[in-house]
Design a protein around this motif. Structure first.
Motif, PDB file in Angstrom:
ATOM      1  N   VAL A 136     -21.382  -1.468 -12.459  1.00 48.53           N
ATOM      2  CA  VAL A 136     -21.153  -0.598 -11.306  1.00 48.53           C
ATOM      3  C   VAL A 136     -20.970  -1.448 -10.056  1.00 48.53           C
ATOM      4  CG1 VAL A 136     -22.404   1.299 -12.393  1.00 48.53           C
ATOM      5  CG2 VAL A 136     -23.633  -0.277 -10.877  1.00 48.53           C
ATOM      6  N   GLN A 137     -20.804  -0.796  -8.920  1.00 54.13           N
ATOM      7  CA  GLN A 137     -20.424  -1.494  -7.694  1.00 54.13           C
ATOM      8  C   GLN A 137     -21.199  -0.932  -6.507  1.00 54.13           C
ATOM      9  OE1 GLN A 137     -16.556  -0.510  -5.741  1.00 54.13           O
ATOM     10  NE2 GLN A 137     -15.983  -2.618  -6.219  1.00 54.13           N
ATOM     11  N   ALA A 138     -21.558  -1.794  -5.561  1.00 53.85           N
ATOM     12  CA  ALA A 138     -22.217  -1.333  -4.340  1.00 53.85           C
ATOM     13  C   ALA A 138     -21.235  -0.541  -3.471  1.00 53.85           C
ATOM     14  CB  ALA A 138     -22.754  -2.519  -3.553  1.00 53.85           C
ATOM     15  N   LEU A 139     -21.737   0.487  -2.818  1.00 57.25           N
ATOM     16  CA  LEU A 139     -20.910   1.231  -1.876  1.00 57.25           C
ATOM     17  C   LEU A 139     -20.561   0.346  -0.684  1.00 57.25           C
ATOM     18  CD1 LEU A 139     -22.724   4.692  -1.779  1.00 57.25           C
ATOM     19  CD2 LEU A 139     -20.390   4.279  -2.569  1.00 57.25           C
ATOM     20  N   PRO A 140     -19.326   0.391  -0.201  1.00 52.05           N
ATOM     21  CA  PRO A 140     -18.966  -0.420   0.962  1.00 52.05           C
ATOM     22  C   PRO A 140     -19.548   0.169   2.252  1.00 52.05           C
ATOM     23  CG  PRO A 140     -17.130   0.967   0.348  1.00 52.05           C
ATOM     24  CD  PRO A 140     -18.196   1.180  -0.706  1.00 52.05           C
ATOM     25  N   GLU A 141     -19.692  -0.670   3.232  1.00 56.10           N
ATOM     26  CA  GLU A 141     -20.196  -0.217   4.526  1.00 56.10           C
ATOM     27  C   GLU A 141     -19.168   0.648   5.258  1.00 56.10           C
ATOM     28  OE1 GLU A 141     -22.642  -2.833   7.362  1.00 56.10           O
ATOM     29  OE2 GLU A 141     -20.609  -2.931   8.212  1.00 56.10           O
ATOM     30  N   ALA A 142     -17.890   0.336   5.070  1.00 56.55           N
ATOM     31  CA  ALA A 142     -16.836   1.052   5.813  1.00 56.55           C
ATOM     32  C   ALA A 142     -15.560   1.080   4.996  1.00 56.55           C
ATOM     33  CB  ALA A 142     -16.580   0.365   7.161  1.00 56.55           C
ATOM     34  N   GLU A 143     -14.680   2.000   5.351  1.00 52.38           N
ATOM     35  CA  GLU A 143     -13.333   2.028   4.783  1.00 52.38           C
ATOM     36  C   GLU A 143     -12.357   2.511   5.848  1.00 52.38           C
ATOM     37  OE1 GLU A 143     -11.726   5.647   2.476  1.00 52.38           O
ATOM     38  OE2 GLU A 143     -13.748   5.410   1.691  1.00 52.38           O
ATOM     39  N   ALA A 144     -11.125   2.067   5.730  1.00 47.86           N
ATOM     40  CA  ALA A 144     -10.067   2.501   6.644  1.00 47.86           C
ATOM     41  C   ALA A 144      -8.762   2.591   5.875  1.00 47.86           C
ATOM     42  CB  ALA A 144      -9.913   1.534   7.823  1.00 47.86           C
ATOM     43  N   THR A 145      -7.930   3.531   6.260  1.00 50.55           N
ATOM     44  CA  THR A 145      -6.628   3.716   5.621  1.00 50.55           C
ATOM     45  C   THR A 145      -5.529   3.662   6.657  1.00 50.55           C
ATOM     46  OG1 THR A 145      -7.518   5.067   3.828  1.00 50.55           O
ATOM     47  CG2 THR A 145      -5.176   5.289   4.281  1.00 50.55           C
ATOM     48  N   LEU A 146      -4.536   2.828   6.405  1.00 47.41           N
ATOM     49  CA  LEU A 146      -3.325   2.806   7.219  1.00 47.41           C
ATOM     50  C   LEU A 146      -2.387   3.878   6.697  1.00 47.41           C
ATOM     51  CD1 LEU A 146      -4.581  -0.143   7.380  1.00 47.41           C
ATOM     52  CD2 LEU A 146      -2.269  -0.881   8.015  1.00 47.41           C
ATOM     53  N   VAL A 147      -1.973   4.789   7.544  1.00 45.90           N
ATOM     54  CA  VAL A 147      -1.045   5.855   7.195  1.00 45.90           C
ATOM     55  C   VAL A 147       0.295   5.499   7.817  1.00 45.90           C
ATOM     56  CG1 VAL A 147      -0.571   8.320   7.290  1.00 45.90           C
ATOM     57  CG2 VAL A 147      -2.945   7.510   7.190  1.00 45.90           C
ATOM     58  N   VAL A 148       1.286   5.225   6.971  1.00 53.41           N
ATOM     59  CA  VAL A 148       2.603   4.781   7.432  1.00 53.41           C
ATOM     60  C   VAL A 148       3.577   5.940   7.325  1.00 53.41           C
ATOM     61  CG1 VAL A 148       4.368   3.008   7.218  1.00 53.41           C
ATOM     62  CG2 VAL A 148       2.014   2.502   6.496  1.00 53.41           C
ATOM     63  N   GLU A 149       4.165   6.320   8.435  1.00 58.52           N
ATOM     64  CA  GLU A 149       5.090   7.455   8.491  1.00 58.52           C
ATOM     65  C   GLU A 149       6.527   6.961   8.658  1.00 58.52           C
ATOM     66  OE1 GLU A 149       3.981  10.568   8.313  1.00 58.52           O
ATOM     67  OE2 GLU A 149       1.934  10.623   9.114  1.00 58.52           O
ATOM     68  N   GLY A 150       7.476   7.873   8.396  1.00 58.27           N
ATOM     69  CA  GLY A 150       8.864   7.646   8.762  1.00 58.27           C
ATOM     70  C   GLY A 150       9.663   6.788   7.819  1.00 58.27           C
ATOM     71  N   LEU A 151       9.158   6.531   6.605  1.00 57.68           N
ATOM     72  CA  LEU A 151       9.889   5.714   5.643  1.00 57.68           C
ATOM     73  C   LEU A 151      10.358   6.578   4.477  1.00 57.68           C
ATOM     74  CD1 LEU A 151       7.537   2.596   5.415  1.00 57.68           C
ATOM     75  CD2 LEU A 151       9.538   2.905   6.890  1.00 57.68           C
ATOM     76  N   ASP A 152      11.548   6.253   3.948  1.00 53.05           N
ATOM     77  CA  ASP A 152      11.947   6.932   2.716  1.00 53.05           C
ATOM     78  C   ASP A 152      11.145   6.337   1.563  1.00 53.05           C
ATOM     79  OD1 ASP A 152      13.151   4.503   1.969  1.00 53.05           O
ATOM     80  OD2 ASP A 152      15.172   5.174   2.470  1.00 53.05           O
ATOM     81  N   ASP A 153      11.337   6.893   0.359  1.00 53.24           N
ATOM     82  CA  ASP A 153      10.489   6.485  -0.750  1.00 53.24           C
ATOM     83  C   ASP A 153      10.636   5.007  -1.080  1.00 53.24           C
ATOM     84  OD1 ASP A 153       9.380   9.010  -1.047  1.00 53.24           O
ATOM     85  OD2 ASP A 153      10.911   9.676  -2.463  1.00 53.24           O
ATOM     86  N   ALA A 154      11.864   4.508  -1.108  1.00 51.25           N
ATOM     87  CA  ALA A 154      12.064   3.103  -1.463  1.00 51.25           C
ATOM     88  C   ALA A 154      11.391   2.187  -0.443  1.00 51.25           C
ATOM     89  CB  ALA A 154      13.558   2.796  -1.568  1.00 51.25           C
ATOM     90  N   ALA A 155      11.582   2.470   0.842  1.00 46.09           N
ATOM     91  CA  ALA A 155      10.970   1.643   1.884  1.00 46.09           C
ATOM     92  C   ALA A 155       9.457   1.825   1.906  1.00 46.09           C
ATOM     93  CB  ALA A 155      11.566   1.992   3.249  1.00 46.09           C
ATOM     94  N   GLY A 156       9.001   3.060   1.655  1.00 44.63           N
ATOM     95  CA  GLY A 156       7.565   3.316   1.635  1.00 44.63           C
ATOM     96  C   GLY A 156       6.862   2.577   0.511  1.00 44.63           C
ATOM     97  N   LEU A 157       7.496   2.513  -0.661  1.00 45.16           N
ATOM     98  CA  LEU A 157       6.924   1.766  -1.772  1.00 45.16           C
ATOM     99  C   LEU A 157       6.987   0.264  -1.515  1.00 45.16           C
ATOM    100  CD1 LEU A 157       8.357   3.863  -4.735  1.00 45.16           C
ATOM    101  CD2 LEU A 157       5.965   3.718  -4.043  1.00 45.16           C
ATOM    102  N   ALA A 158       8.041  -0.188  -0.835  1.00 44.51           N
ATOM    103  CA  ALA A 158       8.129  -1.607  -0.483  1.00 44.51           C
ATOM    104  C   ALA A 158       6.998  -2.000   0.457  1.00 44.51           C
ATOM    105  CB  ALA A 158       9.478  -1.905   0.168  1.00 44.51           C
TER     106      ALA A 158
END
Length: 360
Positions: free
Chosen positions: A169-191
């Motif tokens: 098992v794994q210790a819970l992290p102290e923090a998490e953050a997510t970058l939300v990237v907008e405005g890209l088509d699927d190919a660019a978003g996956l890149a």
């Protein structure tokens, strides 16, 4: 029939005169297996938990929620982020840890820590003759012969009935953050996801969901702030950073494929090369959710397109019909793979009675 002990299970399998359908909580079952139902939910309970050693030994019928609660009490978790498939499959019931391991259920964090099978240290199971077998233990070690721990994770009960699993098992992290990237088509978003995964900033999630590319980092608060800032600079464009519960909610939606729940049509799960994901999805059409940097595609399609899916994925991965009635759940494998699977089944279930049809 509901079994309460491993001995009862072994006796039931040994004395079976026809096919057996194995059931834990019934929340992840796929395929068309039939037979007398053996319920394993009675094989429940934590046998050993050593928080300092990050080790858990638990009986296969133990509810997943109970396992998670025990770990949370010590600020720990299952690292592989188990998906909840009930919403997508329209199921009720209680997920069990045996079902999790039997399906190798692995969520977005696979890109960082590996799959469920990579957290498995040992298994106990009853094979198709009714023999109890143990493999592995409480520490990771090299093995000779069959690595049954890895083999049974994802075998869906066709080789044996899990009765106990040992997990790191794994210790819970102290923090998490997510970058939300907008405005890209699927190919660019996956890149953009591939850029993040190729960076030195230890990304723990990389997905594309409802037109947004999502990149997660976890750990100590200072490290998370630094890494998310560096990733934001590297990716550029229209990027918002969300933290804490807002971040966690985004990943639950990806993990459980929320955007495709309760939708008409068939849902395919396609494991492929991240560089091939956009082309496969574009060629087939439909609505997609991408996880694992593009290596996992959940695709909503009209019914009856199994042959097209198999052709699109051929040589670049494999596809599973998760929701729908349009054909085999698992399209045919290459002849050499079929021969290997047949040999394993003959070794562990010579009568062919366990979950017959589950993998077909």
């Amino acid at each position: 029939m509901r079994l309460e002990t491993e001995a009862e299970l072994a006796e039931a399998v040994a004395g079976a005169t026809g096919p057996l359908l194995l059931r834990g909580g019934g929340t992840r079952t796929l395929g068309h297996a039939t037979g007398k139902v053996l319920e394993t939910g009675g094989l429940s309970g934590v046998d050993l938990y050593e928080p300092g050693a990050l080790t858990l030994v638990v009986r296969a019928g133990t509810p997943l929620a109970e396992v998670e609660a025990v770990l949370a009490g010590e600020r720990q978790r299952l690292a592989f982020e188990v998906p909840d498939m009930r919403g997508l499959l329209g199921r009720e019931g209680v997920s069990t840890i045996g079902g999790v391991v039997a399906t190798n259920a692995s969520g977005p964090r696979r890109v960082q820590v590996g799959a469920c099978r990579d957290a498995c240290l040992g298994v106990r199971f009853v094979d198709g003759t009714g023999t109890v077998i143990k493999n592995g233990g409480r520490v990771m070690k090299n093995v000779t012969g069959y690595d049954l721990v890895k083999l049974f994770a994802g075998s869906r009960g066709v080789l044996g009935v899990l009765t106990e699993v040992s997990l790191k098992v794994q210790a819970l992290p102290e923090a998490e953050a997510t970058l939300v990237v907008e405005g890209l088509d699927d190919a660019a978003g996956l890149a953009a996801l591939r850029v993040a995964l190729g960076s030195p900033f230890d990304v723990s999630g990389a997905a594309r969901h409802t037109g947004q590319s999502l990149i997660r980092v976890e750990g100590m608060a200072g490290s998370v702030a630094y890494r998310s800032g560096r990733l934001r600079d590297r990716i550029g464009g229209d990027v918002t950073v969300v933290e804490g519960e807002a971040s966690a909610a985004l990943w639950r939606a990806v993990r459980d494929v929320v955007s495709l729940q309760a939708r008409p049509g068939e849902v395919w799960r396609i494991a492929t090369l991240p560089t091939a994901a956009a082309g496969i999805a574009a060629g087939l059409g439909g609505e997609a959710v991408w996880d694992w940097g593009g290596g996992l595609v959940w695709l909503l399609l009209d019914p009856g397109r199994g042959a097209e899916v198999a052709a699109a994925v051929a040589g670049r991965g494999h596809a599973t019909l998760v929701k729908g009635q349009g054909g085999p759940v698992f399209p045919p494998e290459a002849p050499e793979v079929q021969a290997l699977v047949a040999g394993l089944k003959a070794r562990f279930d010579p009568r062919g009675i366990l979950n017959r049809g589950m993998m077909g």
